[in-house]
Design a protein around this motif. Structure first.
Motif, PDB file in Angstrom:
ATOM      1  N   GLY A   1      28.218  76.505 -13.218  1.00 35.37           N
ATOM      2  CA  GLY A   1      26.841  76.788 -13.583  1.00 35.37           C
ATOM      3  C   GLY A   1      26.646  77.376 -14.958  1.00 35.37           C
ATOM      4  O   GLY A   1      25.528  77.792 -15.295  1.00 35.37           O
ATOM      5  N   GLY A   2      27.687  77.425 -15.761  1.00 33.87           N
ATOM      6  CA  GLY A   2      27.559  77.960 -17.108  1.00 33.87           C
ATOM      7  C   GLY A   2      26.749  77.025 -17.998  1.00 33.87           C
ATOM      8  O   GLY A   2      26.768  75.803 -17.831  1.00 33.87           O
ATOM      9  N   ARG A   3      26.037  77.604 -18.940  1.00 36.81           N
ATOM     10  CA  ARG A   3      25.214  76.816 -19.851  1.00 36.81           C
ATOM     11  C   ARG A   3      26.075  76.370 -21.027  1.00 36.81           C
ATOM     12  O   ARG A   3      26.589  77.204 -21.786  1.00 36.81           O
ATOM     13  CB  ARG A   3      24.031  77.661 -20.330  1.00 36.81           C
ATOM     14  CG  ARG A   3      23.010  76.892 -21.159  1.00 36.81           C
ATOM     15  CD  ARG A   3      21.721  77.696 -21.314  1.00 36.81           C
ATOM     16  NE  ARG A   3      20.722  76.935 -22.049  1.00 36.81           N
ATOM     17  CZ  ARG A   3      20.479  77.084 -23.351  1.00 36.81           C
ATOM     18  NH1 ARG A   3      21.160  77.976 -24.050  1.00 36.81           N
ATOM     19  NH2 ARG A   3      19.551  76.353 -23.947  1.00 36.81           N
ATOM     20  N   VAL A   4      26.246  75.058 -21.186  1.00 34.97           N
ATOM     21  CA  VAL A   4      27.040  74.485 -22.279  1.00 34.97           C
ATOM     22  C   VAL A   4      26.107  73.662 -23.155  1.00 34.97           C
ATOM     23  O   VAL A   4      25.442  72.741 -22.668  1.00 34.97           O
ATOM     24  CB  VAL A   4      28.196  73.609 -21.751  1.00 34.97           C
ATOM     25  CG1 VAL A   4      28.959  72.980 -22.910  1.00 34.97           C
ATOM     26  CG2 VAL A   4      29.124  74.431 -20.874  1.00 34.97           C
ATOM     27  N   VAL A   5      26.042  73.983 -24.438  1.00 32.21           N
ATOM     28  CA  VAL A   5      25.132  73.300 -25.351  1.00 32.21           C
ATOM     29  C   VAL A   5      25.916  72.400 -26.299  1.00 32.21           C
ATOM     30  O   VAL A   5      27.116  72.602 -26.538  1.00 32.21           O
ATOM     31  CB  VAL A   5      24.286  74.312 -26.162  1.00 32.21           C
ATOM     32  CG1 VAL A   5      23.422  75.141 -25.229  1.00 32.21           C
ATOM     33  CG2 VAL A   5      25.182  75.204 -27.012  1.00 32.21           C
TER      34      VAL A   5
END
Length: 379
Positions: A188-192
């Motif tokens: 669920g980590g935000r990766v941009v």
């Protein structure tokens, strides 16, 4: 945000073709691995874990000589295991960047964009939009796949260290991740995505190295080398010329096999790269070279060229003698030289001439060889 880096260089690189593993091949005059270590050191990495094959641990310090902040770490069987080993060696930095050494053109701008992107994310990676039409099939097209929203992921990939450690801890041991970001994505980590760069190309196949050499921007020099050798006739029933044994009424006198053609050619190669002469590398006073086959000398010279990131372009050998006749053996000589030097036969010239009865070759006291080579090297 301060950061450290893991540079993964433990793979075998089999798809890159025969020869040295791709990480250790020279690009623009220096090993591929050094390009990435230099870039991360210049960008301010607090620590750099360089993950390499265990059999390279003794060799690597010479490749990285003069650089600081790096630590060598033995790699694992898989890339994921190598990344874990690299991370275990780092204890500084709020962020960590993981990079494939096979992408040598990473620069400070790439790293700065990734670090900035972590201000509002747990991970960031450079990516390029897919520009080509995508097909699915096995020999026969079964489907045309939409490329809308698809991206080509590159490295380095950046992460907040705590987020990556947590993702690693929950990743199934039996599953091999396709990259590092997927582990953070799954929890669920935000990766941009940050702007990718064609210069972040990955060296995978032999043709990639030719392109990378041009992109490296290093000037290439054309060097000319010349060699001359002569030997007396003596007892025997054959002579060695250009790696081929030729029947004759006499032999040649010399410490090795007295192959004038290969001796002159070896000196020409050495001369082109300013590496002294054959006697400096294989002293006639050394008994180990008594009767030695001269192809060893030429192979040694070719190794020195390769170590400098160079290559031999073409070869021209002239044999000067009244006897034996060279014509019947010319093609065999060209083929043998091509084999030793790993060059196409059409880059090898072997010629013969006489001195019209003049001088020691005219009196058939011995024979002589001259050779000229063209060598291309990084500046």
């Amino acid at each position: 945000m301060d950061f450290s880096a893991v540079i993964v260089a433990a793979g075998s690189g089999l798809r890159a073709g025969p020869g040295e593993s791709k990480t250790w091949r020279r690009l623009g005059g220096k090993p591929v691995l050094r390009w990435s270590v230099e870039a991360f050191a210049a960008a301010g990495a607090r620590q750099i874990a360089v993950v390499i094959s265990p059999d390279r641990l003794e060799f690597a310090p010479a490749v990285l000589e003069g650089l600081s902040g790096w630590t060598l770490v033995p790699g694992g069987v898989t890339r994921a295991q190598s990344v874990r080993s690299g991370l275990a060696a780092l204890h500084l930095g709020e962020a960590v960047l993981i990079h494939d050494a096979a992408r040598p053109f990473v620069g400070a701008a790439h790293i700065e964009r990734l670090i900035a992107a972590l201000a509002n994310a747990e991970g960031a990676l450079p990516a390029l939009p897919v520009a080509d039409t995508l097909k699915r099939g096995d020999g026969l097209v079964s489907e045309t796949v939409s490329r809308e929203g698809l991206w080509r992921a590159q490295t380095p990939q950046a992460f907040r260290r705590a987020a990556l450690d947590s993702a690693l801890a929950s990743w199934p041991a039996h599953e091999e991740p396709t990259d590092d970001a997927v582990m953070v994505e799954r929890v669920g980590g935000r990766v941009v995505l940050t702007p990718g760069d064609p210069m972040l190309m990955k060296l995978t196949y032999p043709e990639d190295f030719a392109m990378a050499e041009r992109l490296a921007g290093g000037q290439r020099l054309m060097r000319i080398g010349q060699g001359v050798d002569a030997h007396r006739f003596g007892p025997g029933d054959s002579v060695w010329l250009c790696g081929v044994e030729v029947a004759h009424s006499q032999g040649m006198i010399g410490h090795s096999d007295a192959d004038c053609g290969l001796h002159a050619l070896t000196d020409a190669v050495l001369g082109a790269i300013g590496a002294a002469d054959i006697g400096a590398h294989f002293p006639p006073s050394d008994p180990q070279w008594k009767g030695a086959a001269s192809h060893q000398f030429l192979s040694h010279a070719m190794g020195l060229v390769a170590a400098r990131g160079g290559r031999v372009i073409n070869v021209d050998v002239t044999l000067i003698c009244e006897r034996p006749k060279i014509g019947p053996h010319r093609e065999a000589m060209r083929a043998r030289i091509a084999e030793i030097m790993d060059l196409p036969v059409d880059r090898i010239s072997v010629k013969a001439t006489t001195t019209e009865g003049m001088g020691f070759t005219g009196r058939q006291e011995g024979l002589m060889a001259q050779a000229v080579v063209t060598v291309e090297t990084p500046s």
